[in-house]
Enzyme design. Sequence first.
Site, PDB file in Angstrom:
ATOM      1  N   LEU A   1     -17.840  -2.467   1.067  1.00 52.37           N
ATOM      2  CA  LEU A   1     -18.892  -1.565   0.581  1.00 52.37           C
ATOM      3  C   LEU A   1     -18.904  -1.497  -0.943  1.00 52.37           C
ATOM      4  O   LEU A   1     -19.454  -0.562  -1.529  1.00 52.37           O
ATOM      5  CB  LEU A   1     -18.697  -0.160   1.167  1.00 52.37           C
TER       6      LEU A   1
ATOM      7  N   PHE B   1     -13.128  -4.637   0.179  1.00 48.82           N
ATOM      8  CA  PHE B   1     -14.200  -3.908  -0.507  1.00 48.82           C
ATOM      9  C   PHE B   1     -15.564  -4.255   0.099  1.00 48.82           C
ATOM     10  O   PHE B   1     -16.499  -4.630  -0.629  1.00 48.82           O
ATOM     11  CB  PHE B   1     -14.195  -4.175  -2.013  1.00 48.82           C
TER      12      PHE B   1
ATOM     13  N   TYR C   1       0.854  -1.190   0.000  1.00 45.16           N
ATOM     14  CA  TYR C   1       0.000   0.000   0.000  1.00 45.16           C
ATOM     15  C   TYR C   1       0.885   1.232   0.000  1.00 45.16           C
ATOM     16  O   TYR C   1       1.392   1.668   1.027  1.00 45.16           O
ATOM     17  CB  TYR C   1      -0.929   0.009   1.212  1.00 45.16           C
TER      18      TYR C   1
END
Length: 288
Positions: free
Chosen positions: A215, A213, A68
């Site tokens: 949402l 993920f 990330y």
Amino acid sequence: MNATHQPATAAGTFRLGGDLPITRLGLGTMQMTGPGVWGDPKDPDRAVRVLRRAVELGVNFIDTADSYGPAVAEPLVKKALYPYPDDLVIATKAGLTRSGPDRWHPVGRPEYLRQQAEMSLRHLGMDHIDLFQLHRIDPKVPLEEQLGELQLLQQEGKIRHIGLSEVSVEDLEAALRTVPIVSVQNLFNLADRTAEPLLEYATHHAIGFIPWFPLATGKLSRDDGPLAEPARQHGVSPSQLALAWLLKRSPALLPIPGTSSVEHLEENVRAAEIVLPEAVFDAMTHAA
């Protein structure tokens, strides 16, 4: 919101590996980087505020990864939360390399996984990692070699538990023949349940399932999305309804909604306090 109120704890707890209790509603850090999960965020101080506020709200499970940024999210976690609270569990990952924004390539060579584990220890300021996840299985390297290196790191006390990311039931069963696996992290949300067989397996075997993920990259949280009307009917936001559905779907589900906003964080965490009636849960399940 009351500074001493910890709504995340209403989600209940799950014991990773049977010995590491975590609050079931955690926080993901992928959105705390630049566009395409590449480079620094526009406002690093804002990311720090989100991390600190999450802990104040009762979140004690933070999910991150070396890729990330790369090497952006982990140092932000350290900046925000070090020295760490005794009950904080930080999970990280290795096994994906980056060649630019939105570009991800699996690399599971043992020497690379070891290097990245050592770098994560340094970036996080830790002497061991509670949950170290193989970010992707590298098809070019025998799975036994990838997991064997993680097992060596475990035996050396550098990682406590081992997890997998984006795998099938068959992958998980193959891995379990080599090392104990305490968690899987796959795409799963109300709108995309292709990993349902894996969730059923994980639930049956008390393996944590971390849905990324949760949402649907915002699809489920839009004011004009599929949950907008039922959310209005129940006086909650669409994102809260989607997270409440996940928490009710299985005791092994450990959602980690990510955000770069304290406001959205507080909204997401309040989903833990929603008691979803069976009729609403069933309607959502069959309507999606």
